[in-house]
Scaffold this motif. Structure first.
Motif, PDB file in Angstrom:
ATOM      1  N   SER A 235     100.647 -38.936  39.184  1.00  0.00           N
ATOM      2  CA  SER A 235     101.031 -39.490  37.888  1.00  0.00           C
ATOM      3  C   SER A 235      99.973 -39.112  36.858  1.00  0.00           C
ATOM      4  O   SER A 235      98.793 -38.978  37.184  1.00  0.00           O
ATOM      5  N   PRO A 236     100.374 -38.919  35.607  1.00  0.00           N
ATOM      6  CA  PRO A 236      99.399 -38.559  34.568  1.00  0.00           C
ATOM      7  C   PRO A 236      98.411 -39.693  34.332  1.00  0.00           C
ATOM      8  O   PRO A 236      98.733 -40.863  34.531  1.00  0.00           O
ATOM      9  N   PRO A 237      97.193 -39.371  33.910  1.00  0.00           N
ATOM     10  CA  PRO A 237      96.198 -40.417  33.651  1.00  0.00           C
ATOM     11  C   PRO A 237      96.596 -41.221  32.418  1.00  0.00           C
ATOM     12  O   PRO A 237      97.258 -40.706  31.511  1.00  0.00           O
ATOM     13  N   PRO A 238      96.204 -42.496  32.355  1.00  0.00           N
ATOM     14  CA  PRO A 238      96.528 -43.307  31.177  1.00  0.00           C
ATOM     15  C   PRO A 238      95.790 -42.806  29.935  1.00  0.00           C
ATOM     16  O   PRO A 238      94.702 -42.256  30.020  1.00  0.00           O
ATOM     17  N   GLN A 239      96.412 -43.013  28.774  1.00  0.00           N
ATOM     18  CA  GLN A 239      95.798 -42.692  27.493  1.00  0.00           C
ATOM     19  C   GLN A 239      95.290 -43.999  26.871  1.00  0.00           C
ATOM     20  O   GLN A 239      95.964 -45.026  26.954  1.00  0.00           O
ATOM     21  N   PHE A 240      94.128 -43.934  26.248  1.00  0.00           N
ATOM     22  CA  PHE A 240      93.527 -45.129  25.658  1.00  0.00           C
ATOM     23  C   PHE A 240      93.420 -44.959  24.141  1.00  0.00           C
ATOM     24  O   PHE A 240      93.053 -43.896  23.650  1.00  0.00           O
ATOM     25  N   TYR A 241      93.722 -46.051  23.417  1.00  0.00           N
ATOM     26  CA  TYR A 241      93.768 -46.004  21.957  1.00  0.00           C
ATOM     27  C   TYR A 241      92.947 -47.150  21.363  1.00  0.00           C
ATOM     28  O   TYR A 241      92.808 -48.208  21.974  1.00  0.00           O
ATOM     29  N   MET A 242      92.438 -46.900  20.142  1.00  0.00           N
ATOM     30  CA  MET A 242      91.737 -47.947  19.411  1.00  0.00           C
ATOM     31  C   MET A 242      92.153 -47.917  17.953  1.00  0.00           C
ATOM     32  O   MET A 242      92.421 -46.850  17.395  1.00  0.00           O
ATOM     33  N   LEU A 243      92.197 -49.087  17.344  1.00  0.00           N
ATOM     34  CA  LEU A 243      92.387 -49.203  15.905  1.00  0.00           C
ATOM     35  C   LEU A 243      91.054 -48.899  15.227  1.00  0.00           C
ATOM     36  O   LEU A 243      89.987 -49.262  15.747  1.00  0.00           O
ATOM     37  N   GLU A 244      91.109 -48.221  14.080  1.00  0.00           N
ATOM     38  CA  GLU A 244      89.887 -47.795  13.404  1.00  0.00           C
ATOM     39  C   GLU A 244      89.840 -48.352  11.977  1.00  0.00           C
ATOM     40  O   GLU A 244      90.885 -48.604  11.366  1.00  0.00           O
ATOM     41  N   PRO A 245      88.637 -48.522  11.423  1.00  0.00           N
ATOM     42  CA  PRO A 245      88.515 -48.972  10.031  1.00  0.00           C
ATOM     43  C   PRO A 245      89.089 -47.928   9.068  1.00  0.00           C
ATOM     44  O   PRO A 245      89.273 -46.763   9.431  1.00  0.00           O
ATOM     45  N   ILE A 246      89.347 -48.357   7.842  1.00  0.00           N
ATOM     46  CA  ILE A 246      89.845 -47.448   6.817  1.00  0.00           C
ATOM     47  C   ILE A 246      88.804 -46.358   6.579  1.00  0.00           C
ATOM     48  O   ILE A 246      87.619 -46.640   6.396  1.00  0.00           O
TER      49      ILE A 246
END
Length: 199
Positions: free
Chosen positions: A27-38
């Motif tokens: 299975s493909p590895p998980p992708q990780f995301y973050m919200l960023e400041p303006i």
């Protein structure tokens, strides 16, 4: 003997297919995301006297308070993506981004806790209760939030706003960027209110 052979051959095929899937299928590895400041905002001058804001609490709904990114698939229906996750606890990420945005937009000094010295000097206390934070089946990222601003003279402002930004139902990078834009709009509205109250 023929009966045994007829039973054995299908069973052997199932075992072979299962082993092949285990050995060759990954299975493909998980992708990780973050919200960023303006981004692209000019940093406030260090010498300028800035009000102190205590960001007292950021609450998010329990349905999104998890590592997996949650999307709505229909009325009363949601799905969690095991392969698309938040890189840090979502409430911490939102709190940090709001603090960085307000620091630049107001501009202000933003604190997370009020020790006696900070509490005495604080101009505002801000709390945010997020009621909705997901992408819906119509490809719209949505954020609904209630916030309260308390000024040091006791004046209280309560408000609720909803934000919608075009997104995607399949591309998680687009989803996260759209949710980030919703958070940016909330940050700007909060900053505008704080600036008005500071006058």
């Amino acid at each position: 003997m023929l009966t045994n052979r007829l039973v054995f051959l299908p069973l052997l095929s199932v075992i072979f297919i299962s082993l092949t899937a285990c050995i060759g299928g990954t299975s493909p590895p998980p992708q990780f995301y973050m919200l960023e400041p303006i981004s692209g905002l000019e940093q406030p001058a260090r010498a300028a006297k800035k009000p102190i804001i205590i960001l007292t609490s950021i609450r998010i709904p329990h349905y999104v308070d998890r590592p997996q990114i949650v999307t709505a698939t229909g009325q009363n229906a949601y799905q969690l993506s095991e392969l698309n996750r938040w890189a840090e606890a979502l409430d911490h990420n939102i709190r940090r981004v709001l603090a960085q945005n307000l620091t630049t937009l107001v501009p202000a000094e933003v604190e997370f806790s009020s020790n006696p010295n900070t509490a005495e000097r604080a101009k505002f206390r801000v709390s945010v209760n997020i009621l909705e934070f997901h992408v819906d089946p119509q490809k719209q990222a949505g954020l609904k939030a209630q916030w309260q601003i308390t000024r040091n003279d006791g004046m209280v402002l309560n408000q609720q706003e909803s934000y919608r930004v075009p997104a995607s139902t399949t591309d998680y990078s687009v989803m996260v960027k759209a949710l980030n834009e919703c958070l940016d709009r909330l940050s700007r509205d909060l900053a505008d209110e704080l600036q008005d109250l500071a006058v």
